[in-house]
Every structure is written in C-alpha cells, then in structure tokens.
Design an enzyme around this catalytic site. Structure first.
Site, mmCIF file in Angstrom:
data_model
loop_
_atom_site.group_PDB
_atom_site.id
_atom_site.type_symbol
_atom_site.label_atom_id
_atom_site.label_comp_id
_atom_site.label_asym_id
_atom_site.label_seq_id
_atom_site.Cartn_x
_atom_site.Cartn_y
_atom_site.Cartn_z
ATOM 1 C CB ILE A 515 27.743 39.390 0.892
ATOM 2 C CG1 ILE A 515 26.566 40.078 0.201
ATOM 3 C CG2 ILE A 515 28.989 39.510 0.084
ATOM 4 C CD1 ILE A 515 26.752 41.571 0.030
ATOM 5 N N GLY A 516 25.254 37.277 2.078
ATOM 6 C CA GLY A 516 24.295 37.174 3.177
ATOM 7 C C GLY A 516 22.999 36.576 2.681
ATOM 8 C CD GLU A 519 11.703 40.752 3.845
ATOM 9 O OE1 GLU A 519 12.458 41.730 4.041
ATOM 10 O OE2 GLU A 519 10.529 40.852 3.516
ATOM 11 C CG PHE A 520 11.966 38.774 -0.550
ATOM 12 C CD1 PHE A 520 10.675 38.297 -0.708
ATOM 13 C CD2 PHE A 520 12.142 39.997 0.054
ATOM 14 C CE1 PHE A 520 9.584 39.036 -0.294
ATOM 15 C CE2 PHE A 520 11.057 40.745 0.477
ATOM 16 C CZ PHE A 520 9.775 40.257 0.297
ATOM 17 N N GLY A 521 15.836 35.963 -0.327
ATOM 18 C CA GLY A 521 16.806 35.099 -1.010
ATOM 19 C C GLY A 521 18.214 35.577 -0.728
ATOM 20 C CD GLU A 522 21.073 32.009 -2.361
ATOM 21 O OE1 GLU A 522 20.598 32.330 -3.462
ATOM 22 O OE2 GLU A 522 21.014 30.858 -1.895
ATOM 23 C CG ASP A 634 13.185 48.487 10.882
ATOM 24 O OD1 ASP A 634 13.496 48.617 12.081
ATOM 25 O OD2 ASP A 634 13.352 47.447 10.237
HETATM 26 O O1 ACK Z 1 25.273 42.925 7.770
HETATM 27 P P1 ACK Z 1 25.734 42.645 6.387
HETATM 28 O O2 ACK Z 1 27.164 42.446 6.117
HETATM 29 O O3 ACK Z 1 25.127 43.731 5.379
HETATM 30 O O4 ACK Z 1 24.877 41.403 5.870
HETATM 31 C C1 ACK Z 1 23.698 41.841 5.274
HETATM 32 C C2 ACK Z 1 23.383 40.953 4.087
HETATM 33 O O5 ACK Z 1 23.737 41.657 2.922
HETATM 34 C C3 ACK Z 1 21.897 40.580 4.021
HETATM 35 O O6 ACK Z 1 21.131 41.753 3.902
HETATM 36 C C4 ACK Z 1 24.439 42.828 3.268
HETATM 37 N N1 ACK Z 1 24.087 43.880 2.317
HETATM 38 C C5 ACK Z 1 22.856 44.270 1.922
HETATM 39 N N2 ACK Z 1 22.961 45.269 1.032
HETATM 40 C C6 ACK Z 1 24.285 45.497 0.843
HETATM 41 C C7 ACK Z 1 25.028 46.427 0.040
HETATM 42 N N3 ACK Z 1 24.411 47.304 -0.743
HETATM 43 N N4 ACK Z 1 26.354 46.364 0.102
HETATM 44 C C8 ACK Z 1 26.968 45.480 0.919
HETATM 45 N N5 ACK Z 1 26.319 44.596 1.696
HETATM 46 C C9 ACK Z 1 24.992 44.616 1.651
HETATM 47 C C10 ACK Z 1 24.016 43.210 4.667
#
Ligand code: ACK
Length: 876
Positions: A515-516, A519-522, A634
C-alpha cells in the site's frame, strides 16, 4: 484523385521507413509470456475483416532485412460512417489472468489531408470477446467488450512521408479477470488512415527465482493490478528450511517481501544461491556455520562434502572437541596426586608434561564419580599445576584425568587417577546430633529465614514506593500516571522492543497488498490471525534487506514507542516480527490512509460537525500523549491515519524520522531537520520541543482539516514562513471555517508557549462546540478579513495587511507566474479581477484547474471581504 493518390502513396510507403527495429520480435523480458505476436507469424495472419472488401486489408511488406512483416491497413477517410472491423484468430488464454495488448501502428494526420473534415478520424477502438473454443462466427457483434479508444501520440503528414520520417506509435492496454479458455481481439476503424504494424499479446509472471536458498516457481500475476500472490518456496538441493520461505508476486511481475529461509546442509555451503559441496580438504559441520572451512591443523578430509576432518596419523582430538579444533600430538601429564581430602573437597596437583608441544596455556581437569557413567563428567580449568575440587559427595570414589593445552590445541588426557572423599563428618555440635534436636534446629532456621524475608519485603516495598513518588515528583506528574519510556534510554534497545512489543510468528500473518513505500521498506496490508483470536486486517511495515543493526533498531524503536500506548486515537500496535527476516511492525489497518490525502480526495464532502469530530479525536489522542509526557514533534495531517469509521489516529512515531527522513524536514540554522510549517517558533530556533509546541502543530492540523488538506502557507518558502510568523502574521481562516475554530487555531499559535491552551482544554472546547452547533454557524466570511491566501495578523498585533496591486496579490497567493497573463489581458486593478470565471482564466492561458480554483476562491473571498467592508462601512 490527387488526394486519393496521395493517401495510397502514404499507405504504400508507410512501412518502408518504419521497419527498422521491427523485423524481429523484441527480446521478451523474463516476466512476460507471449500469447500472440503478429511479427512472428509465418505466412498470412488471415484475421477476419468485415466488410470483407473495402475495409481492413492485410498487406505484406519487407523490412530492411528483407523479411516479410504482416500488417493490416485501412484508409477510408473520405467516406462518412465507416465501421470496419478486424478480428484476430482465437487466442488461447493459457494461465493468464490479466492480458496486455501492445499495438504498434502509424496514423495519418487528418489536418494534412485536404477535404476530409468531418469524415477523417484519428483513433480506432479496441475490443475483446472471451469464449471457450474457437467457434466464434461474428466479427463485430455487440457481444464484444470495448477495452479502449486508442489515439496516436504521433501522427504523420505528407511532408513526413517525403522526409521518410515515419512516426510509429506504441500503445499498451490491459484487461483483467479472464475466465474462459481463450479470447478474440477486434479493431474497429471509424474512418482513420491507419496501419497496424504489429500486435503483441502477452501476460506477466514473476519468473522463477531463488531467494534465501528457497526456490520460487514461475508464478502468473493476479488478475487485479494491486493483488499479490503468496507463493511458498522450496529449499534448493542440499538445504533445509530454517523458517518457512514465502514471497509475494506483484502485478507487474516483480517478487516482493521475501520471508523465511533455508540453510545448506552440513558438508555444503551457499554459493550463487545454491548449496555447493565442500571440496576435498574442507569441511562444514553445522548448517548454521558460515562457509566450508579448511581442515584444521594436522587433519584432512579425503572426500567432498566432509562434515569434519580426520586427524593425521599420530595426532589426536578428543571426541568432545569442536570440529574446528586442530589435532595435536600426545602430551601426557604423568602423575596426578591429591591432598587435603575432606568430605566434600580435595586438592589435586600434578607434574608438568615432559615434552609439551609449545608453551602450556592451561590445564583441564576432567572428573566423574567412579560408579557413574563417564559421560556425566565435570571440567575444571586452571593455569597452575594444582586446583581445589569442591562440591564432592562424601565417601565417594572419583576418577580424575588432566590434560594440557598449548597453542597447537589440547594434548591427550592423562591416565585415570582415583581418589575418594573423606569419611570424617562435618563438625556439627560435636559430630553427633539427635534427630529431635536436628528437627528443632531446622524449624528454628526456617522461622529465622521467614522473618528475614518478611522484613526485606517490607523495606523493599517502602523503598520502591518512595522512588516511584520521587520519580513522579521529578517528572512533575501525579503518582499513578503512566509515563512514556524512551527506548533509547535502555542500555540494550532490544530489551525495550521485547518489553513493549509482542513477537508475532510469521505463520499468523498473510500479506495481501503493497500500500505504500515507507522510510525503511514496503508498507503492506494483510491479515493477522493470532491463536484463539479472530482474524483482523493489519498494516505491515517491513524493513528491507541490507540494513545495519542501528537502522534495524531505529525501525523497531517505533514499535517500542507505540507499544506503550493504548488509546482509541493512537495507532494500535499488534506486534513485531524480529526473529526472522524481513523484520516487520504490525499495526491495526486504517482503511482510509493518511488524513491529508483523505481530505484532498473528499474536498468539501463533510459537514462542519464531522470535521470538528475529526479534530476532537486528534486532540484526544494528543491529550493522552501529553499526559504520558510524550512529545510527538511531527504532528501533521500526513501523520494521522483515518479508518473506515472516520476515526483518526495519531501515527508515525519513528524516532529517527523527525530529524532525518521527514519529507517536510528542512535544515535549520542549527543543523537539524524540522518540518518548518508545522513547528512552533521556539522549537525551530532553540529546539524547545514540548507538549506546547505540539499544540502549535495541532493548530496547523486544524487548519489543514478545515481547508481539506490545503498546504499550510501555500507556496511560501520556509524562510518566508519563519519571517511572517516572527512578524506576527498567522494563517487566515479557511473557507467556511467557523470563527470559533479559527479563534482556537490562533490561540494554539500564541507566541508565548505558556499562553497556548493545553490539549485537555482543547478537547473541552471542541466538546462544547459540538454540544452547541449554533456556535459553529458564524464563519469567517461573516466578518471582515483578508482573503484566504493572505496571512492574517495575530489579533493582538493589529489589523490585517491591506492588499495592493494585481501583481502583489498574485505574489501573495504564490501564482506570480501569471502576472503577464493578467496584464496582457488588461486586468490591472483588483476590482477588475473579481468577477472572473474559469472560462476567462482559460482564455487568458491559465489552464491548470488547481490554479484556476485558487485564483477564483481567493477572488471570491476578496469580493465578500469588500462587500462586508462596504456594508459595515469599515474604512479600508
Ligand atoms: O498515505 P497513505 O495511504 O497512508 O500511504 C502511506 C503508506 O502506508 C506509507 O506509510 C500507509 N499506512 C501506514 N500505516 C498504515 C495503517 N496502519 N493503515 C493503513 N495505511 C497505512 C500510509
């Protein structure tokens, strides 16, 4: 006639110049499997055209290597209502779930053809039809499903033909979720001059790969562009599983997130992702060892794949010695003697070996009870030629062996020497004790022991109570309030991870989608099924391979922080995977992702009460953090996550992130990186980060929420933001923002941090507003104020700055680049700008819709401000 001749010339010569690079099918990447490639067909393609005459025609041409290429062309640009269909033969689907169609074609520019206006087109349509067998009689029935209308990026003209510049277009389309055994493709022409030069149909797979000594087979990608196919690997030859190996095949044919591993069997070592046998003269004894090692001194291996080496003749190694120990010649301790024997102890001493093979580094004494199995022996090591043996059983015979160690290793053990412990009883009350007295003595001892234990317990309790109170006093906190513990204060940060984060077994985790990129990986989404609990959706942050130990700790520090929190508005930690790779942090899944993106996607869709509800949730989470003495540093909409119920949770607790990897981070004059637009002045200038500086950031988050994700201070530079804040300017209320909320924002942005509200007060204020929705009715549009893209002067420090010329206004809203557009169009005064529309802006050459919106909303606000000033007769 001349035109037709031109067109025919165009088609005939269409191919002459375009063939370079087309003659051979391109080298297929390892992750593509071809289903059809028109370039590799021998003989005619013989696809079905309708009408059979006057529509699509198959034309063979020769490439520069004189190899034939089959193409289809049509060019009925002068007659209206064209509907020419071309259907491929039946294409077997094979394993594909999603197919890709790469079409190379040339297309004639209609503008370069005189007299074809209204009839000439510059696109064609692509269709497909699934069927289980090749029995389709139709070529263009309504059963075909449209994939897309395809337009050319490049069209060519008569001049191009003259210059022999042939503009070849390559377009790729894809279709997913195929279910029948095969399909047809169809090309519909509606009056264009096209040549289909090649059609390549393929699907994607993740090619056979070996990771961590596990082999993953060719795997066809899923039907969905975001789906991940989980694949279990099998250990390569001569290796065995250490942790179940798994990987995920992504839609683009790339392998992602390798988990688990295999290890080479003893006698083999890892080389080029294989287990290669150890050569003669080498050995490897355990699968957890590194590579094959050379046989130690005075030993050898005669065959490949040795797990240990045999000693050379005349050299020895004891059975209990590790395989890496060199073999040594015999070196015998001659004589072992004993003295000072008691019931439980004796002293041993021995002679120096006569011919030691080097300087003696230490002696090893091995001993065991004579009547017991020799295997249950004990060892004592000493550098001198004597030692005391203790904890022996009275009246028992023991066998002793001694050996010496030099740089070459251990010598042989001495011959056995036998000694017995003494028969003399311990001097207790003259040596004879009646059983009644013994009982009394034991009972007395137990009572004394109990008393000591009780007293120690009371003292310890008092001490710990005192130190807790003292700690609370030092932290200026009420006793009983839990305090956040910084994982970096642990001597071993791994200990903090163990304490605050639960270790999860990877077999409980199923990764589904990426899903994204963190900073350290997928960052993936997936499911977690813990024993005895129901399955839940989770987010999985992974740590990519190749990180240092320090980076691993930095990554996991976030888990040790979140693991200390338990609040509905703080992201919840499910646990961590640290015992195998990749290292992961598992948190609850937040369906709507980060708040800033979520707001931008839903611009204008929420009621004010819903927005205040969002703000209340964030404030409540921040109150919890400040109560625990945790300073976030932050807080920003990008670091808040939103779930499917619109519940917002504070996230992003990475320890290294604030200084190093924050996307908004900018270096301050003192070096460190800080997200300037969200940070309080005292934190920027002298790093005074406190809950009060978090309150400032919270005010910015309020502004982000009320403006649906607008960038704070728009396009102003960080330096200009710092200067404006220093001069007392503050962000104005966003459009339709209740005045009460803007007032609260201004309070969060008080220069003196002591003057800012506490999070508990913010929660109370928001609750009050929610209970009395009428207080939210008065918006900034009802009051006199500058337009929304102009900074607002802090209330105590005078009125809003007045607006100047169009140029000044454009500068303020960060769109200076349009100065010339406005002046060329004759807009010199602000008044003339006010009644403008989207069309006016487009005509002036301002085509970017975001910029149009910004200009218009700013102009509208300006207008409402002016009306109000006129109505209330406030002097401007
Ligand atoms: O902006 P986003 O959709 O929300 O894209 C970033 C991506 O992962 C990289 O950080 C999403 N993300 C991080 N933690 C979660 C979580 N607990 N549930 C859903 N999305 C998450 C974040």
């Amino acid at each position: 006639m001349a035109l037709m001749a031109g067109i025919i010339y165009a088609l005939a010569s269409l191919f002459l110049g375009i063939c370079a690079g087309l003659s051979a099918p391109r080298n297929l990447p390892a992750n593509e499997v071809t289903l059809l490639d028109s370039r590799s067909v021998q003989g005619d393609l013989a696809w079905v055209a309708s009408p059979t005459e006057g529509g699509w025609e198959e034309v063979s041409i020769m490439d520069e290597k004189n190899s034939p290429i089959r193409t289809y062309q049509v060019c009925n640009v002068m007659e209206p209502n064209q509907n020419n269909w071309l259907r491929t033969h039946w294409i077997r689907r094979g394993a594909a779930q999603r197919i890709y169609i790469e079409i190379k074609f040339t297309l004639r520019d209609c503008n370069s053809l005189p007299g074809v206006i209204g009839t000439c087109k510059e696109t064609f349509n692509l269709y497909y039809l699934e069927s289980d067998s090749d029995n389709e009689r139709y070529t263009h029935e309504s059963r075909f499903t449209k994939i897309d209308t395809v337009a050319a990026d490049e069209s060519f003209t008569q001049v191009d033909i003259g210059d022999r510049i042939m503009k070849l277009n390559t377009e790729i389309r894809d279709v997913g979720v195929l279910s029948r055994a095969g399909f047809y493709l169809a090309f519909q022409d509606v009056g264009a001059c096209i040549a289909l030069v090649s059609v390549h149909v393929f699907y994607k797979k993740c090619p056979l790969a070996v990771r961590n000594l596990a082999q993953f087979p060719d795997t066809v990608t899923g039907a969905d562009m975001s789906s991940l196919v989980e694949v279990r690997g099998s250990c390569v030859n001569q290796s065995e599983e250490q942790e179940v190996p798994k990987m995920y095949c992504g839609a683009d044919g790339e392998w992602l997130v390798p988990i688990g591993n295999c290890l080479c069997n003893p006698g083999y070592e890892e080389r080029n992702e294989q287990c290669q046998v150890c050569k003669v003269g080498f050995y490897r004894s355990l699968s957890s060892d590194g590579g094959c090692r050379k046989c130690p001194l005075h030993s050898y291996s005669m065959k490949e794949g040795a797990t240990s080496c045999d000693c050379d003749k005349g050299y020895y190694r004891s059975e209990t010695d590790p395989a890496a120990m060199p073999c040594t010649p015999p070196s015998t301790v001659m004589m072992v003697q004993s003295k000072d024997i008691t019931r439980h102890t004796l002293s041993l001493f021995w002679d120096k070996p006569e011919k030691p093979n080097g300087v003696i580094l230490e002696y090893e004494v091995k001993y065991y009870e004579k009547d017991q199995n020799e295997r249950s022996y004990r060892i004592v090591k000493t550098t001198s030629r004597s030692t005391d043996i203790t904890d022996l059983t009275p009246l028992t015979s023991y066998v002793f062996h001694v050996r010496a160690r030099t740089a070459a290793g251990y010598g042989e053990f001495s011959a056995p020497f036998e000694f017995s412990t003494n028969t003399v009883a311990a001097p207790v009350v003259g040596g004879v004790v009646s059983s009644a007295v013994l009982l009394l003595l034991v009972a007395g001892c137990v009572v004394v022991l109990l008393l000591i234990l009780i007293i120690t317990f009371i003292i310890t309790k008092r001490r710990s109570k005192y130190s807790k109170t003292k700690q609370a006093e030092e932290k200026n906190l009420q006793p009983g309030v839990r305090i956040y513990v910084d994982p970096y204060t642990y001597e071993d940060p791994n200990q903090a991870i163990r304490e605050f984060a639960k270790e999860i077994n990877t077999s409980c985790i199923k990764i589904e989608k990426v899903i994204g990129i963190g900073e350290f990986g997928e960052v993936c989404s997936g499911r977690l099924k813990l024993p005895g609990k129901r399955e839940i959706c989770v987010a999985i942050k992974t740590l990519k391979a190749g990180f240092t130990e320090q980076q691993r700790l930095d990554f996991l520090s976030e888990a040790s922080v979140i693991g200390q929190f338990d609040h509905p508005n703080i992201i919840h930690l499910e646990g961590v995977v640290t015992k195998c790779k990749p290292v992961m942090i598992i948190t609850e899944y937040m369906e709507n992702g980060s708040l800033d993106m979520f707001l931008r996607k839903n611009d204008g869709r929420f009621t004010v009460i819903q927005l205040v509800g969002i703000l209340r949730g964030i404030a409540s989470g921040m109150k919890y953090l400040s109560d625990m003495s945790y300073v976030h540093r932050d807080l920003a909409a990008r670091n808040i996550l939103v779930n499917s119920n619109l519940v917002c949770k504070v996230s992003d607790f990475g320890m290294s992130r604030v200084l190093e990897d924050e996307p908004e981070g900018a270096y301050t004059t003192r070096g460190g990186k800080i997200p300037i637009r969200w940070t309080a002045p005292e934190a920027i200038t002298y790093r005074k980060f406190t809950s009060a500086s978090d309150v400032w950031s919270y005010g910015i988050v309020m502004w982000e929420v009320m403006s649906y994700g607008e960038r704070p201070y728009w396009d102003m530079s960080n330096q200009d933001v710092i200067k404006a804040i220093e001069e007392g300017y503050r962000l104005p209320p966003p459009m339709e923002c209740p005045l009460a909320l803007h007032q609260l924002m201004l309070e969060c942005w008080m220069r003196e941090r002591a003057d800012r509200p506490k999070f508990s007060q913010i929660v109370n204020m928001l609750d009050k507003l929610i209970r009395n929705p009428a207080t939210l009715k008065r918006t900034a549009g009802d009051a006199s104020r500058p337009h929304p893209s102009t900074l607002h002067h802090a209330p105590s420090e005078g009125s809003a700055p007045s607006l100047g010329s169009v140029d000044d206004w454009l500068k303020i809203i960060g769109l200076e680049q349009y100065r010339e557009n406005f002046s060329t169009a004759g807009f010199c005064s602000l008044e003339s700008v006010l009644p403008m529309s989207h069309e006016d802006l487009a005509k002036m050459g301002i085509s970017c819709s975001a910029h149009q919106r910004k200009i218009l909303s700013s102009a509208q606000e300006l207008l409402s401000g002016m009306h109000h000033r006129q109505d209330t007769k406030v002097p401007v």
